[in-house]
Design a protein around this motif. Structure first.
Motif, short mmCIF file in Angstrom:
data_model
loop_
_atom_site.label_atom_id
_atom_site.label_comp_id
_atom_site.label_asym_id
_atom_site.label_seq_id
_atom_site.Cartn_x
_atom_site.Cartn_y
_atom_site.Cartn_z
N LEU A 24 0.78 -1.06 0.03
CA LEU A 24 0.01 -0.07 -0.01
C LEU A 24 0.89 1.39 -0.02
O LEU A 24 0.61 2.27 -0.72
CB LEU A 24 -0.91 0.03 1.12
CG LEU A 24 -1.76 1.16 1.41
CD1 LEU A 24 -2.78 1.32 0.18
CD2 LEU A 24 -2.65 1.13 2.70
N LEU A 25 2.10 1.28 0.72
CA LEU A 25 2.85 2.51 0.70
C LEU A 25 3.52 2.57 -0.50
O LEU A 25 3.93 3.75 -1.07
CB LEU A 25 4.06 2.32 1.91
CG LEU A 25 3.79 2.31 3.26
CD1 LEU A 25 4.64 1.59 4.16
CD2 LEU A 25 3.28 3.81 3.58
N LEU A 26 3.94 1.42 -1.35
CA LEU A 26 4.48 1.74 -2.64
C LEU A 26 3.30 2.24 -3.64
O LEU A 26 3.72 3.27 -4.30
CB LEU A 26 4.79 0.15 -3.23
CG LEU A 26 6.00 -0.49 -2.44
CD1 LEU A 26 6.61 -1.79 -3.03
CD2 LEU A 26 7.17 0.54 -2.54
N ALA A 27 1.97 1.82 -3.42
CA ALA A 27 1.12 2.28 -4.51
C ALA A 27 0.80 3.95 -4.10
O ALA A 27 0.67 4.50 -5.09
CB ALA A 27 -0.13 1.49 -4.25
N VAL A 28 0.92 4.24 -2.83
CA VAL A 28 0.49 5.44 -2.49
C VAL A 28 1.68 6.60 -3.05
O VAL A 28 1.55 7.42 -3.50
CB VAL A 28 0.39 5.80 -0.76
CG1 VAL A 28 0.58 7.27 -0.60
CG2 VAL A 28 -0.80 5.09 -0.47
N GLY A 29 3.24 5.73 -2.67
CA GLY A 29 4.17 6.63 -3.16
C GLY A 29 4.12 6.96 -4.84
O GLY A 29 4.38 7.97 -5.40
N ILE A 30 3.63 5.81 -5.70
CA ILE A 30 3.63 6.06 -7.00
C ILE A 30 2.72 6.83 -7.33
O ILE A 30 2.64 7.81 -8.33
CB ILE A 30 3.43 4.39 -7.69
CG1 ILE A 30 4.39 3.56 -7.56
CG2 ILE A 30 3.02 4.74 -9.12
CD1 ILE A 30 4.40 2.33 -7.89
N VAL A 31 1.36 7.01 -6.82
CA VAL A 31 0.04 7.81 -7.17
C VAL A 31 0.81 9.32 -6.84
O VAL A 31 0.51 10.09 -7.43
CB VAL A 31 -0.91 7.46 -6.32
CG1 VAL A 31 -2.03 8.74 -6.54
CG2 VAL A 31 -1.51 6.02 -6.72
N ALA A 44 9.59 9.20 0.71
CA ALA A 44 9.56 8.58 1.95
C ALA A 44 8.47 7.47 2.09
O ALA A 44 8.89 6.49 2.70
CB ALA A 44 8.97 9.81 2.88
N CYS A 45 7.46 7.39 1.15
CA CYS A 45 6.76 5.98 1.15
C CYS A 45 7.68 5.03 0.65
O CYS A 45 7.59 3.71 1.09
CB CYS A 45 5.62 6.35 0.24
SG CYS A 45 4.38 7.48 0.79
N PHE A 46 8.57 5.24 -0.45
CA PHE A 46 9.31 4.09 -1.22
C PHE A 46 10.31 3.62 0.08
O PHE A 46 10.60 2.59 0.07
CB PHE A 46 10.09 4.61 -2.19
CG PHE A 46 9.06 5.00 -3.38
CD1 PHE A 46 7.83 4.14 -3.51
CD2 PHE A 46 9.19 6.04 -4.09
CE1 PHE A 46 7.14 4.63 -4.58
CE2 PHE A 46 8.50 6.58 -5.13
CZ PHE A 46 7.37 5.65 -5.57
N SER A 47 10.88 4.45 1.06
CA SER A 47 11.93 4.21 1.94
C SER A 47 11.04 3.48 3.07
O SER A 47 11.74 2.51 3.55
CB SER A 47 12.46 5.31 2.55
OG SER A 47 13.29 6.16 1.61
N ALA A 48 9.97 3.91 3.39
CA ALA A 48 9.15 3.17 4.54
C ALA A 48 8.75 1.78 4.19
O ALA A 48 8.58 0.99 5.04
CB ALA A 48 8.05 4.09 4.89
N ALA A 49 8.34 1.63 2.82
CA ALA A 49 7.91 0.31 2.56
C ALA A 49 8.62 -0.88 2.85
O ALA A 49 8.14 -1.92 3.62
CB ALA A 49 7.50 0.34 1.08
N PRO A 50 10.19 -1.18 2.67
CA PRO A 50 10.89 -2.15 2.73
C PRO A 50 11.01 -2.13 4.53
O PRO A 50 11.13 -3.36 5.00
CB PRO A 50 12.11 -1.97 2.24
CG PRO A 50 12.38 -0.57 2.03
CD PRO A 50 10.75 -0.10 1.74
N ILE A 51 10.99 -1.16 5.16
CA ILE A 51 11.31 -1.20 6.80
C ILE A 51 9.99 -1.84 7.37
O ILE A 51 10.14 -2.54 8.32
CB ILE A 51 11.33 0.12 7.39
CG1 ILE A 51 12.77 0.95 6.69
CG2 ILE A 51 11.39 0.12 8.93
CD1 ILE A 51 13.87 0.10 7.15
N VAL A 52 8.74 -1.34 6.91
CA VAL A 52 7.62 -2.02 7.56
C VAL A 52 7.56 -3.41 6.83
O VAL A 52 7.22 -4.35 7.80
CB VAL A 52 6.41 -1.31 6.81
CG1 VAL A 52 4.95 -1.89 7.02
CG2 VAL A 52 6.30 0.06 7.26
N ALA A 53 8.16 -3.74 5.67
CA ALA A 53 7.79 -5.24 5.30
C ALA A 53 8.90 -5.86 6.13
O ALA A 53 8.68 -7.17 6.57
CB ALA A 53 8.48 -5.28 3.67
#
Length: 375
Positions: A24-31, A44-53
């Motif tokens: 979801l973070l990746l999708a929000v970042g792309i949009v 920031a969304c792209f950076s947060a996604a792998p940390i959450v993963a």
């Protein structure tokens, strides 16, 4: 096929939908990057996604999310025509760095999970050794026991139960050691050991209670891990002599057992209060033995105060008498399942104390051929 410890999602304590958060973070970042001016970055969304993963997914999932984040950031740069802009690559380097750190974090969390699983497995094995399940049937009695830990990962506490088939009838114990930590667990083993030994030695229930108390006091004086003031034990001793149509009870400061018959529920309060086990030096009165009828079809429920002290959101205590009145339950297993499920509903799953429950029902004599013993 996944390897042990490499589930697609981390241990199933979280809803599956939560594991979609990195995507979801990746999708929000792309949009955001595509739909906003080029000088606004969603890195920031792209950076947060792998940390959450790293916290939610397996190693493979974390690596995939990290690669997807790096690829998405590059795609956004290409969309805005910034692939030749050296300054724009600082965002991509940040995303790639966070993806690498996420892999390291995932490994650290995985090792911690494995240690917790190992400790939980050992605790569960110790619990089964200390509190083995009683036989499902002894003569005319059907029996069931259950232990519910207040914390999901905790398997051991101060609540205890035991059932022994003795020459004097079926003898049961339900108890709650006051105290915390390993001292409480140590006291549990002392009480259970004394009960199992004394149940076959002592001809009276009063004598059995005194045997357990003397053993507990002796151990309290000898073991450094046991506190002579804090580690007392509330307990109920029950004896059902053959043919099983009556129950003798000794209550040492414990919640009263419940007698269930044809939808009616009766608390079996002691005729005279008595001090918990381990506090005999503070009192001189002998322990009373109360006898009640236990007809065929009746059920007996013994439990610790984790049941009656369970509260709902408004602070109201759970009332087993009121909740069970009118219910006709077919056996001890069904009775315990109903009580435990009802406590969870009452508290919305927020149980504040461990619960030990022991249930017996008088079903009448078995239909097996009985061997006559020489008198």
């Amino acid at each position: 096929m996944t390897r042990p410890g490499e589930d697609r999602a981390r241990p199933g304590v979280l809803p599956r939908g939560v594991c979609l958060l990195p995507f979801l973070l990746l999708a929000v970042g792309i949009v955001l990057d595509v739909g906003t001016p080029r000088d606004i970055s969603a890195a920031a969304c792209f950076s947060a996604a792998p940390i959450v993963a790293a916290a939610l997914l397996s190693l493979r999932g974390t690596v995939l999310v990290g690669l997807a984040a790096c690829a998405a950031d590059l795609a956004v740069l290409a969309h805005h025509g910034l692939l030749t802009d050296r300054g724009a690559y600082s965002d991509w380097v940040s995303v790639a760095t966070m993806a690498a750190l996420a892999v390291v974090l995932n490994r650290v969390l995985h090792r911690r999970d494995m240690r917790l699983r190992s400790v939980s497995g050992i605790a569960a094995a110790v619990q089964h050794a200390v509190l083995p399940q009683p036989p499902p049937r002894i003569g005319a009695l059907r029996i069931a026991a259950r232990y519910e830990a207040a914390q999901t990962d905790a398997q051991l506490g101060g609540d205890l139960y035991a059932v022994q088939d003795t020459p004097y009838g079926v003898r049961c114990l339900i108890g709650d050691v006051r105290g915390k930590g390993m001292g409480a667990v140590e006291a549990v083993t002392v009480v259970l050991g004394a009960f199992r030994d004394g149940a076959h030695r002592e001809p009276t229930l009063t004598g059995l209670a005194q045997w357990i108390e003397q053993t507990l006091l002796r151990e309290l004086a000898q073991r450094e891990g046991l506190d002579q003031v804090e580690d007392f034990t509330t307990a109920v001793l029950a004896e059902i002599p053959r043919p099983g149509d009556r129950v003798r009870l000794v209550n040492r400061g414990h919640p009263a057992p419940l007698l269930l018959l044809e939808g009616a529920v009766r608390p079996l309060e002691p005729s005279r209060p008595a001090l918990p086990l381990g506090l005999a030096p503070l009192g001189t009165d002998s322990t009373p033995v109360d006898t009640v009828a236990f007809p065929q079809g009746a059920g007996l429920l013994l439990y610790t105060d984790g049941v009656t002290e369970a509260r709902d959101m408004s602070g109201t205590f759970y009332d087993p008498v009121g909740r069970l009145t009118g219910q006709r339950l077919r056996g001890p297993d069904e009775l315990l399942a109903v009580v435990v499920a009802d406590v969870h509903r009452h508290t919305r799953g927020r149980i504040g104390d461990d619960m030990a429950l022991l249930a017996l029902t008088h079903t009448g004599p078995t239909r097996t051929t009985r061997t006559t013993r020489p008198s």
